[in-house]
Design a protein around this motif. Structure first.
Motif, short mmCIF file in Angstrom:
data_model
loop_
_atom_site.label_atom_id
_atom_site.label_comp_id
_atom_site.label_asym_id
_atom_site.label_seq_id
_atom_site.Cartn_x
_atom_site.Cartn_y
_atom_site.Cartn_z
N VAL A 1 0.84 -1.20 0.00
CA VAL A 1 0.00 0.00 0.00
C VAL A 1 0.87 1.25 0.00
O VAL A 1 1.90 1.30 0.68
N ALA B 1 -0.25 4.81 0.96
CA ALA B 1 -1.34 5.69 1.41
C ALA B 1 -1.17 7.08 0.80
O ALA B 1 -2.16 7.79 0.56
N HIS C 1 -0.22 7.86 -2.22
CA HIS C 1 -0.73 7.90 -3.58
C HIS C 1 -2.03 7.11 -3.76
O HIS C 1 -2.56 7.04 -4.87
N GLY C 2 -2.51 6.49 -2.69
CA GLY C 2 -3.76 5.74 -2.77
C GLY C 2 -3.65 4.39 -3.42
O GLY C 2 -4.66 3.75 -3.73
N GLU C 3 -2.42 3.91 -3.64
CA GLU C 3 -2.24 2.63 -4.33
C GLU C 3 -2.45 1.46 -3.36
O GLU C 3 -1.91 1.45 -2.25
N LEU D 1 -5.08 0.64 -1.76
CA LEU D 1 -6.03 0.88 -0.69
C LEU D 1 -7.37 0.20 -0.93
O LEU D 1 -8.07 -0.16 0.02
N ASP D 2 -7.75 0.02 -2.20
CA ASP D 2 -9.06 -0.56 -2.50
C ASP D 2 -9.19 -1.96 -1.92
O ASP D 2 -10.25 -2.33 -1.38
N ALA E 1 -6.10 7.43 5.64
CA ALA E 1 -6.52 7.03 4.29
C ALA E 1 -7.79 6.18 4.35
O ALA E 1 -8.69 6.32 3.52
N GLY F 1 -10.70 8.45 5.35
CA GLY F 1 -11.06 9.46 4.35
C GLY F 1 -10.88 10.87 4.83
O GLY F 1 -11.33 11.82 4.18
#
Length: 366
Positions: A184, A186, A188-190, A192-193, A220, A223
């Motif tokens: 992960v 956090a 860059h949001g990679e 996280l899904d 993250a 939100g």
């Protein structure tokens, strides 16, 4: 189902309330007490979320001498329906799971970190060299707690080379059989899904050393920037404790997250079965040893040593397994008189065998 339980369902469902909890709470409901989940505990008081909102409550009635029975973040409590501020927690429901470690004190006491947890997320920073032995230690406690462990390799953006990252993941996977390993970033949001989907069902506790990126990861998942984040030291990759208490928070996508302070010491606490699950391949090999009490040291017909010789099992894994077993045996022995007696008996047997071997050797040399 009573009217109180019905209202509690709508208000407390986001925090994990279900029919099983309602059934267990029924005797206290009949007494007029309020159900609620403990959000945090500090200085003899706690915040409890109830159908009437978040209440401040005193823990005087649930503070026994046994440190493993004190009120903890994640507990489901029975609170006074009315009264002053704070009110009182009268009792709490039996825990489904509990994450426990030994304290650093010489009294060898256990410390409960989180209760009623479904997923134990072990955050490991890729900003520093991987410490696989520490990962194994966290996982042993996680398995012992009754929760499903998950390893999250944070700060994956600091390893831009895909091949190098795959090797790091492979190293962790080899040390974590049966455990999902996620990467992960956090920042860059990679990745996280996948993690969001995992934590959306049940209660998750976030664990790791200071500087592992737990607060950034928590923000993250939430939100929003609720948890304070500090930069880590360049010299050793460690950070200060930005989280000082254990906090329970409802996630926007469903599920509950318990964030914990960075753990410098991760001592085992009666985690024999947890150690066995972390090193399941060694215990599987041990079933084929010639002797059922094989110590995997120098015994003939040892399947574990044969796996070492063939390269199937890394020497590091066996050394880590032995270390954690010894540590767990010591902590159990300090709290279990019968175990102490068994250890002393084993020492005496080995001493006698050693003396006999020495005498036999002397006899051959005469």
């Amino acid at each position: 189902m009573t009217s109180l339980s019905t209202s509690a369902f709508s208000a407390l469902a986001p925090y994990g309330w279900d029919e099983e909890w309602a059934e267990q709470f029924a005797p206290y409901d009949a007494q007029g007490l309020l159900p609620g989940r403990v959000l945090r505990v500090d200085r003899g008081q706690c915040d409890v979320v109830t159908a009437h909102g978040v209440l401040r409550a005193d823990t005087a009635f649930v503070t026994p001498h046994d440190p493993l029975r004190v009120l903890c973040t994640g507990d489901w409590a029975a609170v006074d329906p009315e009264g002053g501020n704070p009110r009182y927690v009268r009792t709490y429901l039996p825990r489904r799971t509990a994450f426990v470690r030994s304290t650093s004190s010489k009294r060898s006491e256990g410390q409960i970190l989180a209760a009623n947890v479904d997923h134990a997320i072990v955050a490991v920073s890729l900003a520093v060299e991987l410490d696989l032995a520490r990962v194994e230690r966290f996982l042993a406690l996680a398995w012992e707690s009754g929760a499903q462990p998950v390893v999250v390799l944070t700060k994956a953006d600091l390893v831009p080379d895909a091949t190098a990252l795959s090797y790091l993941v492979e190293d962790v996977e080899s040390s974590a059989p049966g455990v999902p390993v996620l990467t992960v970033s956090a920042l860059h949001g990679e990745g996280l899904d996948v993690l969001v989907a995992l934590v959306s069902d049940g209660t998750s506790v976030l664990l790791g050393q200071s500087g592992a990126g737990k607060s950034t990861l928590a923000n993250a998942l939430l939100g929003e920037d609720l948890m304070e984040v500090q930069t880590i030291r360049d010299v050793d990759g460690k950070g200060r404790h930005t989280t000082t208490t254990r906090n329970l928070l409802a996630l926007p996508g469903g599920g509950v997250l318990i964030d914990t302070p960075g753990l410098r010491g991760v001592g085992l606490w009666d985690a024999g079965s947890g150690v066995g699950q972390v090193f399941s391949e060694i215990e599987e090999l041990a079933r084929d040893c010639r002797f059922h009490d094989c110590a995997h040291d120098a015994e003939p017909g040892c399947a574990v040593l044969a796996a070492i010789d063939s390269g199937e099992l890394p020497v590091r894994r066996l050394e880590s397994y032995r270390k954690l077993l010894r540590e767990n045996q010591r902590i159990v022995a300090k709290t279990d008189a019968r175990m102490r007696a068994e250890i002393r008996k084993d020492w005496k047997r080995k001493h006698a065998e050693g003396r006999a071997a020495i005498e036999a050797k002397r006899g051959r040399l005469r």
